[in-house]
Design a protein around this motif. Structure first.
Motif, PDB file in Angstrom:
ATOM      1  N   HIS A  44       0.710  -1.242  -0.040  1.00  0.00           N
ATOM      2  CA  HIS A  44       0.138  -0.014   0.117  1.00  0.00           C
ATOM      3  C   HIS A  44       0.820   1.480  -0.040  1.00  0.00           C
ATOM      4  N   ARG A  45       1.930   1.141   0.922  1.00  0.00           N
ATOM      5  CA  ARG A  45       2.731   2.462   0.819  1.00  0.00           C
ATOM      6  C   ARG A  45       3.300   2.665  -0.674  1.00  0.00           C
ATOM      7  N   ALA A  46       4.012   1.871  -1.054  1.00  0.00           N
ATOM      8  CA  ALA A  46       4.430   1.975  -2.417  1.00  0.00           C
ATOM      9  C   ALA A  46       3.358   2.525  -3.407  1.00  0.00           C
ATOM     10  N   VAL A  47       2.242   1.796  -3.211  1.00  0.00           N
ATOM     11  CA  VAL A  47       1.269   2.150  -4.204  1.00  0.00           C
ATOM     12  C   VAL A  47       0.614   3.476  -4.249  1.00  0.00           C
ATOM     13  N   LEU A  48       0.647   4.000  -2.912  1.00  0.00           N
ATOM     14  CA  LEU A  48       0.108   5.306  -2.705  1.00  0.00           C
ATOM     15  C   LEU A  48       0.930   6.457  -3.025  1.00  0.00           C
ATOM     16  N   GLU A  49       2.268   6.391  -3.086  1.00  0.00           N
ATOM     17  CA  GLU A  49       3.209   7.391  -3.258  1.00  0.00           C
ATOM     18  C   GLU A  49       2.975   8.153  -4.611  1.00  0.00           C
ATOM     19  N   PRO A  50       2.917   7.194  -5.785  1.00  0.00           N
ATOM     20  CA  PRO A  50       2.675   8.083  -6.953  1.00  0.00           C
ATOM     21  C   PRO A  50       1.181   8.418  -7.043  1.00  0.00           C
ATOM     22  N   LEU A  51       0.261   7.778  -6.269  1.00  0.00           N
ATOM     23  CA  LEU A  51      -1.168   8.290  -6.650  1.00  0.00           C
ATOM     24  C   LEU A  51      -1.267   9.506  -5.679  1.00  0.00           C
ATOM     25  N   PHE A  52      -0.685   9.717  -4.607  1.00  0.00           N
ATOM     26  CA  PHE A  52      -0.859  11.113  -3.901  1.00  0.00           C
ATOM     27  C   PHE A  52      -0.232  12.236  -4.868  1.00  0.00           C
ATOM     28  N   ALA A  53       0.911  11.785  -5.355  1.00  0.00           N
ATOM     29  CA  ALA A  53       1.634  12.640  -6.352  1.00  0.00           C
ATOM     30  C   ALA A  53       0.865  13.104  -7.579  1.00  0.00           C
ATOM     31  N   ALA A  54       0.024  12.269  -7.977  1.00  0.00           N
ATOM     32  CA  ALA A  54      -0.835  12.414  -9.138  1.00  0.00           C
ATOM     33  C   ALA A  54      -2.331  13.299  -9.014  1.00  0.00           C
ATOM     34  N   GLY A  55      -2.555  13.498  -7.501  1.00  0.00           N
ATOM     35  CA  GLY A  55      -3.567  14.245  -7.208  1.00  0.00           C
ATOM     36  C   GLY A  55      -4.964  13.702  -7.441  1.00  0.00           C
ATOM     37  N   LEU A  56      -5.252  12.516  -7.366  1.00  0.00           N
ATOM     38  CA  LEU A  56      -6.183  11.559  -7.952  1.00  0.00           C
ATOM     39  C   LEU A  56      -7.111  11.380  -6.649  1.00  0.00           C
ATOM     40  N   ASN A  57      -8.219  11.060  -6.662  1.00  0.00           N
ATOM     41  CA  ASN A  57      -9.358  10.710  -5.842  1.00  0.00           C
ATOM     42  C   ASN A  57      -8.807   9.391  -5.249  1.00  0.00           C
ATOM     43  N   ILE A  58      -8.727   8.749  -4.226  1.00  0.00           N
ATOM     44  CA  ILE A  58      -8.371   7.910  -3.827  1.00  0.00           C
ATOM     45  C   ILE A  58      -9.084   6.984  -2.622  1.00  0.00           C
ATOM     46  N   LEU A  59      -9.641   5.836  -2.923  1.00  0.00           N
ATOM     47  CA  LEU A  59     -10.186   4.997  -1.833  1.00  0.00           C
ATOM     48  C   LEU A  59      -9.046   3.771  -1.704  1.00  0.00           C
ATOM     49  N   CYS A  60      -8.582   3.747  -0.670  1.00  0.00           N
ATOM     50  CA  CYS A  60      -7.424   2.692  -0.300  1.00  0.00           C
ATOM     51  C   CYS A  60      -8.259   1.641   0.517  1.00  0.00           C
ATOM     52  N   GLU A  61      -8.208   0.045   0.067  1.00  0.00           N
ATOM     53  CA  GLU A  61      -8.674  -0.476   1.172  1.00  0.00           C
ATOM     54  C   GLU A  61      -7.885  -0.962   2.170  1.00  0.00           C
ATOM     55  N   LYS A  62      -8.801  -1.606   3.219  1.00  0.00           N
ATOM     56  CA  LYS A  62      -7.998  -1.695   4.431  1.00  0.00           C
ATOM     57  C   LYS A  62      -7.328  -2.876   4.198  1.00  0.00           C
ATOM     58  N   PRO A  63      -6.268  -3.148   5.445  1.00  0.00           N
ATOM     59  CA  PRO A  63      -5.945  -2.256   6.455  1.00  0.00           C
ATOM     60  C   PRO A  63      -5.103  -0.889   5.610  1.00  0.00           C
TER      61      PRO A  63
ATOM     62  N   ALA B 202     -20.960   5.969  -1.440  1.00  0.00           N
ATOM     63  CA  ALA B 202     -20.682   7.002  -0.419  1.00  0.00           C
ATOM     64  C   ALA B 202     -19.398   7.766  -0.961  1.00  0.00           C
ATOM     65  N   PHE B 203     -18.244   6.908  -1.367  1.00  0.00           N
ATOM     66  CA  PHE B 203     -17.174   7.539  -1.914  1.00  0.00           C
ATOM     67  C   PHE B 203     -17.577   8.723  -3.186  1.00  0.00           C
ATOM     68  N   ILE B 204     -18.287   8.084  -4.051  1.00  0.00           N
ATOM     69  CA  ILE B 204     -18.752   8.791  -5.241  1.00  0.00           C
ATOM     70  C   ILE B 204     -19.179  10.214  -4.810  1.00  0.00           C
ATOM     71  N   ASP B 205     -20.254  10.087  -3.679  1.00  0.00           N
ATOM     72  CA  ASP B 205     -20.960  11.297  -3.034  1.00  0.00           C
ATOM     73  C   ASP B 205     -19.842  12.373  -2.527  1.00  0.00           C
ATOM     74  N   ALA B 206     -18.790  11.671  -1.933  1.00  0.00           N
ATOM     75  CA  ALA B 206     -17.666  12.699  -1.372  1.00  0.00           C
ATOM     76  C   ALA B 206     -16.855  13.426  -2.640  1.00  0.00           C
ATOM     77  N   VAL B 207     -16.718  12.567  -3.626  1.00  0.00           N
ATOM     78  CA  VAL B 207     -15.914  12.971  -4.713  1.00  0.00           C
ATOM     79  C   VAL B 207     -16.570  14.170  -5.456  1.00  0.00           C
ATOM     80  N   ARG B 208     -17.839  13.705  -5.501  1.00  0.00           N
ATOM     81  CA  ARG B 208     -18.832  14.764  -6.296  1.00  0.00           C
ATOM     82  C   ARG B 208     -19.084  16.124  -5.300  1.00  0.00           C
ATOM     83  N   GLY B 209     -18.736  15.908  -4.088  1.00  0.00           N
ATOM     84  CA  GLY B 209     -19.060  17.156  -3.304  1.00  0.00           C
ATOM     85  C   GLY B 209     -20.197  17.135  -2.323  1.00  0.00           C
ATOM     86  N   ARG B 210     -21.127  15.810  -2.810  1.00  0.00           N
ATOM     87  CA  ARG B 210     -22.434  16.010  -2.173  1.00  0.00           C
ATOM     88  C   ARG B 210     -22.352  15.451  -0.459  1.00  0.00           C
ATOM     89  N   ALA B 211     -21.490  14.979  -0.104  1.00  0.00           N
ATOM     90  CA  ALA B 211     -21.462  14.484   1.097  1.00  0.00           C
ATOM     91  C   ALA B 211     -19.785  14.460   1.581  1.00  0.00           C
TER      92      ALA B 211
END
Length: 358
Positions: free
Chosen positions: A79-98, A313-322
Motif C-alpha cells: 500500500h505505501r509503495a502504491v500510494l506514493e505515486p497516486l498522492f503525487a498524481a492528485g487523484l481521488n483515492i479509495l484505499c482498501e483496508k488495512p 458514499a465515496f462517489i458522493d464525497a468526490v462529487r461534493g455531495r457529502a
C-alpha cells in the motif's frame, strides 16, 4: 453528468468484487486495470465484460489513462509503495483496508492525506453493511441509552487463498488482528466515539493452516482470539473472532448494551433485536426488525452489500455531495489497535496505546 473515470490497482479477488459493484453504479466507468500478474488482469477484463486498458505498472497507467479516481486493492504490504505515486498524481483515492501494515507507514499515509487536495478514503466495508449501519444509527439515536458495553463477534471461514499466498504471513498482512480485525476496531471507535486506551488480546493459530508450507515456511496468522479494548470514555468493547466456524448460521453479531436497553444485529440474516430493560419479574419486550438489502447488490459481492454502498458514499464525497466518512486517520487508528492486539497476543500482556504513541 459525466461519469467518474476509475482505475483499479490490484485485480485479485477483492479487486474483482469492486469491478462488479462499480458496474452497478451509474456514475462510474472503469477505464484502467493495473496488476503485475497477467492472469489477474485477464480475470479482471473477463469480470468487466468488455475491453479495457490494462497495465503491469502504475507509472504507465498514470501516464496513459485519464483518471478521476483510483481504488487501491493490492496486497496489504504494497500500500505505501502504491500510494506514493497516486498522492503525487492528485487523484481521488479509495484505499482498501488495512491502510498499511505498520503504524509508521499508516502515519505516513495519514499525513499525506491531510495535505491531499482530492478525496482520500480508507476502505472499511463493514460500516456500510445495511444491518450494521442501522445498528450504528440506532445507538447514535439513543436507543440503548448511555452505551456501556459493545461486543462484536465474527465466526467465519478461514482466510481464502490469494495470489502468491501472501496472506499466510503476518509480515505481509500486519497479522490477522490488523488484516481482518481493523474492520471491527474501526467499528468500535465509530460507535463508542472515543479513543482506545489499552488493549488485551488472547489469540493463536490453533486449527487453520497448520499443515501448510510455503517454500518451507510455516504460516503464522492468528485464527481465533478474544480482544478487549478499553476506551477513554469508560466504554469497553470485546471482539470475539473465530476463523474455523464456517458452519455458523450468523457470521457477524453486534451487541450494544446501555443503561436503558440492549441492541443486537445479526448478519447475514439482517435481523436487529431491541431489548429494553424491564422491572424484575415483568415480561420481556424484545422487538425484532429486519433490514433488507437489494438482491442485485447482495449478489455483486461477499460483504452483505457493503462494497456497493461504500462506493456510492465515496462517489458522493468526490462529487461534493457529502463528506468523507472514513478518513486516513480512521485507517491509522484501526491499524494501531490491530498492532496493539498482535503485540498483546504475542507477548501475553496488556498493551497501553501510549506505548505506541497514541
Amino acid at each position: 453528468m459525466d461519469k467518474l473515470r476509475f482505475g483499479i490497482v490490484g485485480v485479485g479477488m477483492m479487486g474483482r468484487e469492486h469491478i462488479r459493484n462499480l458496474k452497478l453504479h451509474p456514475e462510474a466507468e472503469i477505464v484502467a486495470l493495473q496488476d503485475p500478474v497477467p492472469e489477474c488482469l485477464e480475470r479482471g477484463v473477463k469480470q468487466l465484460g468488455r475491453p479495457v486498458a490494462t497495465y503491469a505498472e502504475i507509472p504507465a497507467m498514470l501516464a496513459e489513462a485519464e483518471l478521476d479516481c483510483v481504488l487501491v486493492v493490492s496486497p496489504n504490504y504494497t500500500h505505501r509503495a502504491v500510494l506514493e505515486p497516486l498522492f503525487a498524481a492528485g487523484l481521488n483515492i479509495l484505499c482498501e483496508k488495512p491502510l498499511c501494515t505498520t503504524i509508521a507507514d499508516a502515519r505516513w499515509a495519514a499525513e499525506q492525506a491531510k495535505a491531499h487536495a482530492a478525496v482520500f478514503w480508507t476502505g472499511m466495508e463493514y460500516r456500510f453493511m445495511p444491518p450494521a449501519a442501522r445498528f450504528i444509527a440506532a445507538i447514535e439515536g439513543g436507543e440503548v441509552g448511555r452505551l456501556v458495553q459493545l461486543s462484536i463477534r465474527e465466526h467465519r471461514f478461514p482466510f481464502l487463498q490469494k495470489v502468491g499466498d501472501w496472506n499466510r504471513f503476518s509480515r505481509n498482512t500486519g497479522g490477522t488482528m490488523v488484516e481482518k480485525c481493523c474492520h471491527f476496531f474501526d467499528l468500535m471507535r465509530l460507535i463508542v466515539k472515543a479513543e482506545p486506551v489499552r488493549v488485551f488480546c488472547s489469540g493463536a493459530m490453533d486449527v487453520n493452516h497448520l499443515d501448510e508450507r510455503y517454500d518451507g515456511q510455516v504460516p503464522d496468522i492468528i485464527d481465533n482470539s478474544f480482544t478487549v479494548v478499553d476506551f477513554a470514555n469508560g466504554v469497553r468493547a470485546l471482539l470475539d473472532l473465530n476463523m474455523f466456524a464456517e458452519g455458523s448460521e450468523e457470521q457477524e453479531a453486534l451487541t450494544a448494551v446501555g443503561d436503558q436497553a440492549k441492541l443486537e444485529a445479526f448478519i447475514p440474516s439482517g435481523d436487529l433485536v431491541h431489548s429494553p430493560r424491564v422491572p424484575l419479574g415483568q415480561p420481556k419486550r424484545p422487538v425484532r426488525t429486519h433490514v433488507a438489502v437489494d438482491p442485485t447488490i447482495l449478489a455483486a459481492g461477499t460483504h452483505h452489500g457493503s462494497t456497493y454502498y461504500q462506493i456510492e458514499a465515496f462517489i458522493d464525497a468526490v462529487r461534493g455531495r457529502a463528506p468523507v466518512q472514513v478518513t486516513a486517520q480512521d485507517g491509522l487508528m484501526a491499524v494501531a489497535i490491530g498492532v496493539a492486539a498482535e503485540t498483546s497476543a504475542r507477548e501475553k500482556r496488556v498493551v497501553e496505546m501510549s506505548e505506541l504513541g497514541f
